[in-house]
Design a protein around this motif. Structure first.
Motif, PDB file in Angstrom:
ATOM      1  N   LEU A 195      30.514  36.667  39.475  1.00  0.00           N
ATOM      2  CA  LEU A 195      31.498  37.711  39.754  1.00  0.00           C
ATOM      3  C   LEU A 195      31.927  37.690  41.215  1.00  0.00           C
ATOM      4  O   LEU A 195      33.120  37.741  41.523  1.00  0.00           O
ATOM      5  CB  LEU A 195      30.920  39.081  39.405  1.00  0.00           C
ATOM      6  CG  LEU A 195      31.804  40.282  39.776  1.00  0.00           C
ATOM      7  CD1 LEU A 195      33.105  40.258  38.994  1.00  0.00           C
ATOM      8  CD2 LEU A 195      31.058  41.598  39.546  1.00  0.00           C
ATOM      9  N   VAL A 196      30.952  37.611  42.109  1.00  0.00           N
ATOM     10  CA  VAL A 196      31.266  37.599  43.541  1.00  0.00           C
ATOM     11  C   VAL A 196      32.136  36.391  43.880  1.00  0.00           C
ATOM     12  O   VAL A 196      33.123  36.500  44.626  1.00  0.00           O
ATOM     13  CB  VAL A 196      29.978  37.616  44.382  1.00  0.00           C
ATOM     14  CG1 VAL A 196      30.299  37.409  45.865  1.00  0.00           C
ATOM     15  CG2 VAL A 196      29.220  38.930  44.178  1.00  0.00           C
ATOM     16  N   ALA A 197      31.794  35.227  43.324  1.00  0.00           N
ATOM     17  CA  ALA A 197      32.586  34.018  43.582  1.00  0.00           C
ATOM     18  C   ALA A 197      34.012  34.187  43.063  1.00  0.00           C
ATOM     19  O   ALA A 197      34.987  33.812  43.740  1.00  0.00           O
ATOM     20  CB  ALA A 197      31.912  32.811  42.925  1.00  0.00           C
ATOM     21  N   ALA A 210      37.548  34.350  45.220  1.00  0.00           N
ATOM     22  CA  ALA A 210      38.626  33.410  44.930  1.00  0.00           C
ATOM     23  C   ALA A 210      39.910  34.128  44.512  1.00  0.00           C
ATOM     24  O   ALA A 210      41.002  33.555  44.564  1.00  0.00           O
ATOM     25  CB  ALA A 210      38.193  32.439  43.830  1.00  0.00           C
ATOM     26  N   ASN A 211      39.770  35.398  44.096  1.00  0.00           N
ATOM     27  CA  ASN A 211      40.914  36.202  43.658  1.00  0.00           C
ATOM     28  C   ASN A 211      40.895  37.553  44.371  1.00  0.00           C
ATOM     29  O   ASN A 211      40.693  38.600  43.738  1.00  0.00           O
ATOM     30  CB  ASN A 211      40.864  36.412  42.150  1.00  0.00           C
ATOM     31  CG  ASN A 211      40.919  35.128  41.358  1.00  0.00           C
ATOM     32  OD1 ASN A 211      41.988  34.613  41.054  1.00  0.00           O
ATOM     33  ND2 ASN A 211      39.752  34.581  41.024  1.00  0.00           N
ATOM     34  N   PRO A 212      41.044  37.554  45.686  1.00  0.00           N
ATOM     35  CA  PRO A 212      40.890  38.799  46.461  1.00  0.00           C
ATOM     36  C   PRO A 212      41.841  39.907  46.010  1.00  0.00           C
ATOM     37  O   PRO A 212      43.038  39.685  45.843  1.00  0.00           O
ATOM     38  CB  PRO A 212      41.203  38.352  47.897  1.00  0.00           C
ATOM     39  CG  PRO A 212      41.966  37.071  47.751  1.00  0.00           C
ATOM     40  CD  PRO A 212      41.453  36.422  46.519  1.00  0.00           C
ATOM     41  N   GLY A 213      41.240  41.078  45.783  1.00  0.00           N
ATOM     42  CA  GLY A 213      42.018  42.260  45.432  1.00  0.00           C
ATOM     43  C   GLY A 213      42.500  42.328  44.004  1.00  0.00           C
ATOM     44  O   GLY A 213      43.152  43.299  43.613  1.00  0.00           O
ATOM     45  N   LYS A 214      42.168  41.331  43.185  1.00  0.00           N
ATOM     46  CA  LYS A 214      42.660  41.318  41.811  1.00  0.00           C
ATOM     47  C   LYS A 214      41.748  42.068  40.832  1.00  0.00           C
ATOM     48  O   LYS A 214      42.177  42.465  39.763  1.00  0.00           O
ATOM     49  CB  LYS A 214      42.862  39.882  41.329  1.00  0.00           C
ATOM     50  CG  LYS A 214      44.039  39.172  41.999  1.00  0.00           C
ATOM     51  CD  LYS A 214      44.318  37.830  41.347  1.00  0.00           C
ATOM     52  CE  LYS A 214      45.534  37.167  41.968  1.00  0.00           C
ATOM     53  NZ  LYS A 214      45.816  35.847  41.334  1.00  0.00           N
ATOM     54  N   ALA A 215      40.483  42.217  41.176  1.00  0.00           N
ATOM     55  CA  ALA A 215      39.546  42.889  40.267  1.00  0.00           C
ATOM     56  C   ALA A 215      39.796  44.395  40.278  1.00  0.00           C
ATOM     57  O   ALA A 215      39.841  45.017  41.345  1.00  0.00           O
ATOM     58  CB  ALA A 215      38.111  42.606  40.684  1.00  0.00           C
ATOM     59  N   ASN A 216      39.980  44.986  39.096  1.00  0.00           N
ATOM     60  CA  ASN A 216      40.112  46.442  39.041  1.00  0.00           C
ATOM     61  C   ASN A 216      38.829  47.051  38.501  1.00  0.00           C
ATOM     62  O   ASN A 216      38.159  46.488  37.639  1.00  0.00           O
ATOM     63  CB  ASN A 216      41.337  46.889  38.245  1.00  0.00           C
ATOM     64  CG  ASN A 216      41.470  46.185  36.916  1.00  0.00           C
ATOM     65  OD1 ASN A 216      40.477  46.002  36.210  1.00  0.00           O
ATOM     66  ND2 ASN A 216      42.677  45.788  36.565  1.00  0.00           N
ATOM     67  N   ALA A 265      31.270  50.930  43.540  1.00  0.00           N
ATOM     68  CA  ALA A 265      32.361  50.047  43.956  1.00  0.00           C
ATOM     69  C   ALA A 265      32.382  49.851  45.467  1.00  0.00           C
ATOM     70  O   ALA A 265      32.525  48.728  45.965  1.00  0.00           O
ATOM     71  CB  ALA A 265      33.690  50.608  43.475  1.00  0.00           C
ATOM     72  N   VAL A 266      32.234  50.961  46.199  1.00  0.00           N
ATOM     73  CA  VAL A 266      32.247  50.877  47.666  1.00  0.00           C
ATOM     74  C   VAL A 266      31.058  50.071  48.176  1.00  0.00           C
ATOM     75  O   VAL A 266      31.200  49.204  49.058  1.00  0.00           O
ATOM     76  CB  VAL A 266      32.271  52.289  48.284  1.00  0.00           C
ATOM     77  CG1 VAL A 266      32.042  52.220  49.786  1.00  0.00           C
ATOM     78  CG2 VAL A 266      33.597  52.975  47.976  1.00  0.00           C
ATOM     79  N   LEU A 267      29.867  50.330  47.622  1.00  0.00           N
ATOM     80  CA  LEU A 267      28.679  49.590  48.051  1.00  0.00           C
ATOM     81  C   LEU A 267      28.820  48.100  47.734  1.00  0.00           C
ATOM     82  O   LEU A 267      28.451  47.246  48.548  1.00  0.00           O
ATOM     83  CB  LEU A 267      27.433  50.162  47.375  1.00  0.00           C
ATOM     84  CG  LEU A 267      26.955  51.531  47.846  1.00  0.00           C
ATOM     85  CD1 LEU A 267      25.764  51.999  47.013  1.00  0.00           C
ATOM     86  CD2 LEU A 267      26.572  51.497  49.328  1.00  0.00           C
ATOM     87  N   THR A 327      29.080  42.573  49.485  1.00  0.00           N
ATOM     88  CA  THR A 327      29.524  41.228  49.094  1.00  0.00           C
ATOM     89  C   THR A 327      30.750  40.741  49.846  1.00  0.00           C
ATOM     90  O   THR A 327      31.148  39.586  49.693  1.00  0.00           O
ATOM     91  CB  THR A 327      29.830  41.186  47.582  1.00  0.00           C
ATOM     92  OG1 THR A 327      30.925  42.078  47.290  1.00  0.00           O
ATOM     93  CG2 THR A 327      28.605  41.578  46.770  1.00  0.00           C
ATOM     94  N   GLY A 328      31.361  41.607  50.644  1.00  0.00           N
ATOM     95  CA  GLY A 328      32.552  41.193  51.372  1.00  0.00           C
ATOM     96  C   GLY A 328      33.745  40.966  50.458  1.00  0.00           C
ATOM     97  O   GLY A 328      34.586  40.095  50.723  1.00  0.00           O
ATOM     98  N   THR A 329      33.829  41.738  49.374  1.00  0.00           N
ATOM     99  CA  THR A 329      34.929  41.609  48.423  1.00  0.00           C
ATOM    100  C   THR A 329      35.725  42.907  48.387  1.00  0.00           C
ATOM    101  O   THR A 329      35.343  43.901  49.006  1.00  0.00           O
ATOM    102  CB  THR A 329      34.397  41.303  47.009  1.00  0.00           C
ATOM    103  OG1 THR A 329      33.503  42.353  46.610  1.00  0.00           O
ATOM    104  CG2 THR A 329      33.640  39.967  46.994  1.00  0.00           C
ATOM    105  N   THR A 330      36.834  42.894  47.646  1.00  0.00           N
ATOM    106  CA  THR A 330      37.636  44.107  47.496  1.00  0.00           C
ATOM    107  C   THR A 330      37.955  44.312  46.021  1.00  0.00           C
ATOM    108  O   THR A 330      38.097  43.353  45.254  1.00  0.00           O
ATOM    109  CB  THR A 330      38.964  44.029  48.282  1.00  0.00           C
ATOM    110  OG1 THR A 330      39.711  42.885  47.842  1.00  0.00           O
ATOM    111  CG2 THR A 330      38.703  43.935  49.770  1.00  0.00           C
ATOM    112  N   VAL A 331      38.045  45.591  45.611  1.00  0.00           N
ATOM    113  CA  VAL A 331      38.429  45.929  44.249  1.00  0.00           C
ATOM    114  C   VAL A 331      39.517  46.988  44.293  1.00  0.00           C
ATOM    115  O   VAL A 331      39.686  47.699  45.286  1.00  0.00           O
ATOM    116  CB  VAL A 331      37.228  46.455  43.422  1.00  0.00           C
ATOM    117  CG1 VAL A 331      36.153  45.399  43.300  1.00  0.00           C
ATOM    118  CG2 VAL A 331      36.680  47.755  44.002  1.00  0.00           C
TER     119      VAL A 331
END
Length: 321
Positions: A139-141, A145-151, A163-165, A170-174
């Motif tokens: 999931l993290v990978a 690879a798809n920044p900001g696309k996960a809802n 979500a915030v944690l 992980t340095g990702t965005t949702v």
């Protein structure tokens, strides 16, 4: 002498009225479920309501009062007459997190009487079946690879905290998508309309077992006996991604101790029922310890939860969406 006579008469009248008052409960009890039907809170509320009817000798009616992360339902109880006829099934979201996330017109620490803790509830991070990942590392990978696309479904404060944690760890965005409760969010996850959902195992295990959604992690340091096949956050590769979960019963502040005691006795009797214990296990819930089932034990537990999580929620900047 006249004033004394009046005082004695009033005292005798009050004593007589008290003696004539019907024993609790003399009519149905309303159990407020502060989220829409279909979620884990509603499921447990209905189990408890059905089984508490026997020891109480009265019907327990479940009333769903959803909205504002469960704060509307809890507020309804806080403002109710403190006679034991209106209680709620509370959890971490509406009896802990909402004290920081929302501006409430009641006090979570001062306006309720704890009746007893029902259960400890594993929280799961779920993904839609068609998401091209099978574990947290995948999931993290994918998210990187798809920044900001996960809802990510934002159905209550716990989900938003997760979500915030996750983003911080992980340095990702949702993209947070608001929902009124776990039931509607689960429906959309199963339909593939949402990517991720953090929810109590009680609302998820049937779908996980059926293979309609994927369970990526139990948001805790260790695996839960209730859901032993789901890896912990530490095992899954994101240590620190923890989220508490529990259910408990609350009455309005000022509810007489003998009334609280009767409600607690009925609750304890239900939790000792092997059929109920089996149902809780099936739903992925761990029945609370006997000590925490007491009003005093639950009060201490609730106080500790607030003292632990309020600073964390404030530091994470969690706000009502």
């Amino acid at each position: 002498m006249r004033k004394l006579a009046v005082a004695i008469a009033l005292s005798l009248f009050a004593s007589f009225a008290l003696a004539q008052a019907p024993a609790f409960p003399s009519r149905p009890v309303t159990l407020i479920s502060p989220f829409p039907p279909g979620g884990s809170t509603d499921a447990i509320a209905r189990i408890m309501a059905e089984k508490m009817r026997g020891p109480l000798g009265q019907t327990v009616v479940v009333e769903n009062v959803g909205g504002a992360g469960g704060s509307i339902g809890a507020g309804r109880v806080a403002r109710s007459t403190p006679d034991g006829y209106t209680i709620d099934i509370g959890q971490w979201d509406n009896h802990v997190a909402n004290g920081v996330v929302y501006t409430l017109n009641y006090d979570l620490q001062k306006d309720f009487e704890p009746i007893g803790l029902l259960s400890m509830n594993p929280q799961l991070l779920l993904a839609r079946k068609t998401l091209p990942v099978d574990d947290m590392k995948g999931l993290v990978a994918w998210m990187k690879a798809n920044p900001g696309k996960a809802n990510f479904a934002n159905q209550q404060a716990a989900a938003q905290t997760a979500a915030v944690l996750m983003q911080q760890l992980t340095g990702t965005t949702v993209l947070l998508v608001p929902y009124r409760g776990g039931g509607p969010a689960m429906t959309d996850l199963m339909a593939g309309n949402i990517d991720l959902l953090a929810i109590q195992a009680a609302a998820a295990m049937a779908q996980v077992k059926a293979g309609t959604v994927k369970a990526l992690a139990n948001l805790a340091p260790k695996r839960s006996p209730a859901v032993p096949d789901v890896p912990s956050a530490d095992e899954a590769g994101v240590p620190g991604l923890y989220l508490p979960g529990w259910f408990g019963l609350f009455a309005p502040k000022g509810t007489p101790k003998d009334v609280v005691a009767k409600l607690n006795a009925a609750m304890v009797q239900v939790l000792a029922d092997p059929v109920v214990q089996a149902r809780f296990k099936e739903l992925g819930l761990d029945v609370a310890s006997r000590e925490q089932q007491t009003p005093e034990g639950f009060a201490a537990f609730h106080k500790a939860e607030i003292e632990k999580w309020w600073p964390i929620i404030k530091a994470a900047g969690i706000k009502a969406e």
